[in-house]
Design a protein around this motif. Structure first.
Motif: not given
Length: 120
Positions: A85-94
């Motif tokens: 799965r992915t999520y956003q942390k600040d401007t980065e996709t993790i």
């Protein structure tokens, strides 16, 4: 063509599991499993170790059992499927990978070890 998504990991819990509940009352827990591999460096002869961390998600009765009987450092084996799965942390996709557990085995717990020592 048939496809297969199966993973098995055995290692030690990185922290004591905590039971949580979804809005519908379904119990769940997320555990961190440390898998360590030891070897001797072929050039220097020094002992080496590498640890990989796996995140596993358990639901319902499995989640309840692990939270009732296991704590940090206990050994567990899980079998399941790998999900990303992915999520956003600040401007980065993790992107993270998690094991959705369908089977588990409690290999060794501190409670079992203490009970054996008391019996001797």
């Amino acid at each position: 063509m048939p496809y297969l998504n199966k993973i098995s990991v055995m290692g030690n819990l990185g922290k004591t599991p905590e039971l949580r509940f979804f809005a519908d009352g379904t119990p769940t827990t997320t555990i961190s499993i440390a898998y360590s591999e030891n070897w001797k460096d072929s050039k220097s002869g020094d002992a080496r170790e590498s640890t990989e961390w796996f995140t596993a998600i358990l639901y319902r009765k499995q989640a309840e059992l692990v939270c009732q009987h296991m704590q940090k450092g206990d050994c567990i084996q899980v079998h399941g499927k790998l999900r990303s799965r992915t999520y956003q942390k600040d401007t980065e996709t993790i992107r993270v990978f998690e094991i959705i557990v369908d089977q588990l085995e409690m290999i060794r717990t501190k409670k079992q070890t203490e009970a054996k020592e008391e019996a001797q």
